[in-house]
Design a protein around this motif. Structure first.
Motif, short mmCIF file in Angstrom:
data_model
loop_
_atom_site.label_atom_id
_atom_site.label_comp_id
_atom_site.label_asym_id
_atom_site.label_seq_id
_atom_site.Cartn_x
_atom_site.Cartn_y
_atom_site.Cartn_z
N ALA A 1 62.53 -13.68 0.20
CA ALA A 1 61.27 -14.32 -0.18
C ALA A 1 60.84 -13.74 -1.52
CB ALA A 1 60.22 -14.02 0.89
N SER A 2 60.10 -14.54 -2.29
CA SER A 2 59.76 -14.06 -3.63
C SER A 2 58.91 -12.79 -3.57
CB SER A 2 59.09 -15.15 -4.45
OG SER A 2 58.06 -15.72 -3.71
N ARG A 3 58.13 -12.61 -2.48
CA ARG A 3 57.32 -11.39 -2.40
C ARG A 3 58.20 -10.15 -2.21
NH1 ARG A 3 56.95 -13.57 2.58
NH2 ARG A 3 57.55 -12.22 4.29
N ASP A 4 59.41 -10.33 -1.68
CA ASP A 4 60.31 -9.18 -1.50
C ASP A 4 61.15 -8.90 -2.74
OD1 ASP A 4 59.46 -9.07 1.11
OD2 ASP A 4 61.08 -10.36 1.84
N GLU A 5 61.17 -9.87 -3.65
CA GLU A 5 62.07 -9.77 -4.79
C GLU A 5 61.74 -8.57 -5.68
OE1 GLU A 5 62.86 -13.41 -6.84
OE2 GLU A 5 63.70 -12.36 -8.57
N ALA A 6 60.43 -8.32 -5.85
CA ALA A 6 60.01 -7.25 -6.75
C ALA A 6 60.48 -5.89 -6.27
CB ALA A 6 58.49 -7.29 -6.89
#
Ligand code: UDP
Length: 242
Positions: free
Chosen positions: A139-144
């Motif tokens: 998920a994009s929130r985990d990408e960072a």
């Protein structure tokens, strides 16, 4: 090793040993470095997509993957003499890395595939350390959080197998956060390492038919592959203009 321009991209044209040596020398740089292995489809896409073009041009190593590029370069009158499929480049690096107890992080593909690929590679290269794995549908929130996880793992080499253009854009975006690491964009390589997809036998590869073998395994790629003659046509048009 020479640099050869093809459709606005400066390819590194060298034999596999030279390329491997150069790639290994990049590990440990004070910034993250990355290699791209564009095939004709990616080169065509980059002509229309400035972000992808920029990500390709910013790479530290640009290796031609696919016989279509070799043919197109001949038409353009600036032939590429070597073709190094990304997966062969990867095998060469793993062999060298395993000999010195180095480590690799595998990023991409469907859940479970990277882990299975890691187990298989570990068996094939006993000296190699699998620093970690992560599937490619985060998920994009985990990408960072990913670059930090990769840094903590101590990986020297990172295979980024997210498909194009996602993998090229990802490597460009995060290179500053991954000092010392060599990243390589490798498309569907984890599917091959894991055994989920089979690679073409040697004689198919030798005569430049790896794409056909792949098509037979994954017929849904037909729409993409039918565009391949386009690169030859693009080369003829460009040559005709000059
Ligand atoms: N993939 C991924 N995340 C995505 C999209 C694709 O991890 O958001 C993976 C996909 O599962 C496959 C690879 O990226 O393993 C792309 O393979 P493809 O055959 O498109 O790449 P190619 O080898 O043609 O460059």
């Amino acid at each position: 090793m020479t640099k050869t321009e093809c459709f606005g991209i400066l390819f590194d044209d060298g034999d596999p040993d030279e390329i491997t040596a150069k790639a290994l020398s990049l590990i440990g740089s004070d910034r993250g470095v990355y290699a791209v292995t564009p095939n004709p489809e990616i080169v065509l896409a980059a002509r229309k997509d400035p972000e992808l073009r920029d990500a390709l041009r910013s790479a530290d190593l640009i290796l031609p993957d696919g016989v279509g590029l070799v043919w197109a370069s001949k038409i353009l009158g600036r032939p590429l003499y070597h073709r190094l499929p990304g997966i062969d480049f990867a095998y060469g690096l793993l062999k060298e890395l395993a000999e010195r107890g180095g480590s690799v992080f595998l990023l991409g593909a469907s859940p479970g595939v990277a882990q299975l690929a890691g187990e298989k590679l570990q068996r094939a290269y006993p000296g190699l350390r699998i620093a970690g794995t992560q599937h490619g549908y985060f998920a994009s929130r985990d990408e960072a959080a990913l670059p930090e996880e990769i840094r903590q793992s101590g990986a020297e080499l990172l295979f980024v197998c997210l498909g194009s253009p996602k993998q090229e854009l990802w490597m460009k975006q995060y290179s500053a956060e991954l000092p010392g690491v060599l990243m390589i964009g490798l498309g569907g390589a984890l599917d091959v390492f894991s055994g989920r997809l089979r690679r073409a036998p040697q004689h198919w590869r030798k005569i430049g038919l790896e794409w056909l073998y792949r098509l037979l395994q994954e017929p849904k790629r037909f729409k993409r592959m039918i565009r391949l003659p386009e690169i030859l046509w693009a080369a003829m048009t460009e040559k005709g203009r000059k």
